[in-house]
Design an enzyme around this catalytic site. Structure first.
Site, mmCIF file in Angstrom:
data_model
loop_
_atom_site.group_PDB
_atom_site.id
_atom_site.type_symbol
_atom_site.label_atom_id
_atom_site.label_comp_id
_atom_site.label_asym_id
_atom_site.label_seq_id
_atom_site.Cartn_x
_atom_site.Cartn_y
_atom_site.Cartn_z
ATOM 1 N N GLN A 106 2.068 -0.008 -11.544
ATOM 2 C CA GLN A 106 2.919 1.020 -10.926
ATOM 3 C C GLN A 106 2.150 2.331 -10.765
ATOM 4 O O GLN A 106 2.204 2.981 -9.732
ATOM 5 C CB GLN A 106 4.162 1.261 -11.789
ATOM 6 C CG GLN A 106 5.161 0.112 -11.749
ATOM 7 C CD GLN A 106 6.304 0.303 -12.746
ATOM 8 O OE1 GLN A 106 6.298 1.218 -13.565
ATOM 9 N NE2 GLN A 106 7.280 -0.585 -12.668
ATOM 10 N N VAL A 131 -0.277 2.418 -7.938
ATOM 11 C CA VAL A 131 0.404 2.609 -6.650
ATOM 12 C C VAL A 131 0.817 4.073 -6.495
ATOM 13 O O VAL A 131 0.664 4.674 -5.431
ATOM 14 C CB VAL A 131 1.628 1.668 -6.544
ATOM 15 C CG1 VAL A 131 2.493 2.015 -5.334
ATOM 16 C CG2 VAL A 131 1.159 0.219 -6.477
ATOM 17 N N HIS A 132 1.314 4.637 -7.576
ATOM 18 C CA HIS A 132 1.737 6.034 -7.588
ATOM 19 C C HIS A 132 0.557 6.963 -7.300
ATOM 20 O O HIS A 132 0.669 7.916 -6.527
ATOM 21 C CB HIS A 132 2.347 6.348 -8.959
ATOM 22 C CG HIS A 132 3.114 7.622 -9.025
ATOM 23 N ND1 HIS A 132 2.667 8.719 -9.720
ATOM 24 C CD2 HIS A 132 4.299 7.979 -8.492
ATOM 25 C CE1 HIS A 132 3.562 9.689 -9.609
ATOM 26 N NE2 HIS A 132 4.559 9.271 -8.876
ATOM 27 N N ALA A 133 -0.587 6.668 -7.900
ATOM 28 C CA ALA A 133 -1.761 7.543 -7.772
ATOM 29 C C ALA A 133 -2.445 7.413 -6.414
ATOM 30 O O ALA A 133 -3.018 8.376 -5.909
ATOM 31 C CB ALA A 133 -2.765 7.253 -8.887
#
Lengths: 242, 242
Positions: free
Chosen positions: B58, B61-63
């Protein structure tokens, strides 16, 4: 070069994403030079190498490790080259480079320029508390009040709210020499860059941004370092600005 | 939190890529909190949310702002969760977090841990000069000589040669608590991570890495901050380590 927070790490420039392998600015040892040349050679096989804007496209590919990224870069100005020319001129004029966060500031090269490098974050905490806006947005508004962004190289690598705040400032009359904005993420990142492009175009502020959700601090620092690199090439006579 | 280079920027953690919108660690104002929740909610719609390894997926994906990146993350250990568990334990044990370059260090959160945060770059310049190896590689070897990497959270965000040097150290007996390595680029980046995975697997060192040319400082800082975040959840009783 001594940075404003007291760090005397003169090698900072060699540390930005990808810049460690960048021959002219960062690579100081034989092995690094070799990697540098191969790396940029590979990028030049994948990205056009004709205009100043192409150098920004190349750098975006170099910094992200993704050949497709060249198609995601956007140039705001009368010509694609205009933001690159404006950025190089600002560097030659030793105008401040102002980043949103510490991480982007840490990625700005210490070589090839005498621009003061500042970060917004850390300012405006009172404003953030009072209004509930993000600390990064408040920090941009606070620096803008001090006139820091006029004729500066304004860089946003992380925070969409900083990009939105910068767009507000430009709408209100602030005139950065150039904007480099590549905030990343799923909420407001693409929208903040879109708004920056609209406002910058309307107000005649040259800008380098990207489309889509991707981006980030390494990319913003890399693109800004490429402006420094173009300025170095102007100084050495390799590049002539229009 | 005061970092080793004298910076007292307690908000560093809120500054890493994407972390500005991260509710539990960085977002301190109302507006940032709202963005944070929406942002991670969107990521959780795109990435499984079942295991500790999923939290790293997660975060990747966020970064990066790219849902596809979840498929590029690799976990070295007896189980996928092992490097996350090892990283969280190291954070709880207040072990050093050692980054390759200043930019990655600047992205490590100042909240939720009492680990000293160090960077390798700046050390080993004599060695680099003498041998012609890159400054980042020499800096890793130099810190390793001082025993800094044993039981540490070893982070490489930028330099493939630092990742290769770290692999050499592990082969020679060094035992980091966990390795987080996401160097980016066209020359040796993917290969350096592949070699790290092989050596780490052979020597029983848990590691989080990725495949492909992409990666970078923001990603490395983000993944390391997620280890800190897991440790915070262990402290608060939300997560139990095996």
């Amino acid at each position: 070069m001594t940075t404003e927070d007291g760090s005397t790490d003169g090698v900072t420039g060699a540390e930005a994403d990808g810049v460690d392998e960048y021959a002219d600015l960062g690579a100081t040892t034989e092995s690094a030079m070799e990697i540098a040349e191969t790396s940029m050679d590979r990028v030049r096989e994948l990205v056009p190498d004709e205009t100043l804007a192409d150098r920004i496209r190349q750098k975006s590919v170099h910094a992200t490790g993704d050949p497709e990224f060249q198609h995601l870069v956007r140039f705001t100005g009368d010509t694609e080259d205009e933001p690159v020319v404006a950025g190089a001129r600002a560097v030659l004029d030793e105008r401040p480079i102002v980043t949103d966060i510490t991480m982007v500031k840490a990625g700005i090269t210490g070589r090839g320029h005498d621009c003061p490098v500042r970060k917004a974050i850390g300012n405006g905490s009172e404003l953030a508390k009072r209004t509930g806006m993000t600390r990064t947005a408040a920090s941009v508004l606070e620096l803008d009040r001090e006139g820091v962004y006029d004729d500066a190289v304004a860089v946003v690598g992380n925070a969409p709210t900083a990009a939105l705040a910068l767009a507000d400032c430009i709408e209100d009359g602030t005139r950065p020499a150039v904007v480099v904005a590549t905030p990343v993420g799923f909420v407001k990142a693409a929208e903040s860059r879109e708004r920056l492009r609209e406002v910058a175009a309307a107000r005649g502020v040259p800008a380098v941004t990207n489309v889509g959700r991707r981006g980030g601090s390494g990319l913003a620092a890399g693109l800004t370092n490429e402006l420094v690199h173009v300025a170095s090439d102007v100084r050495s006579g390799e590049v002539e600005l229009p």
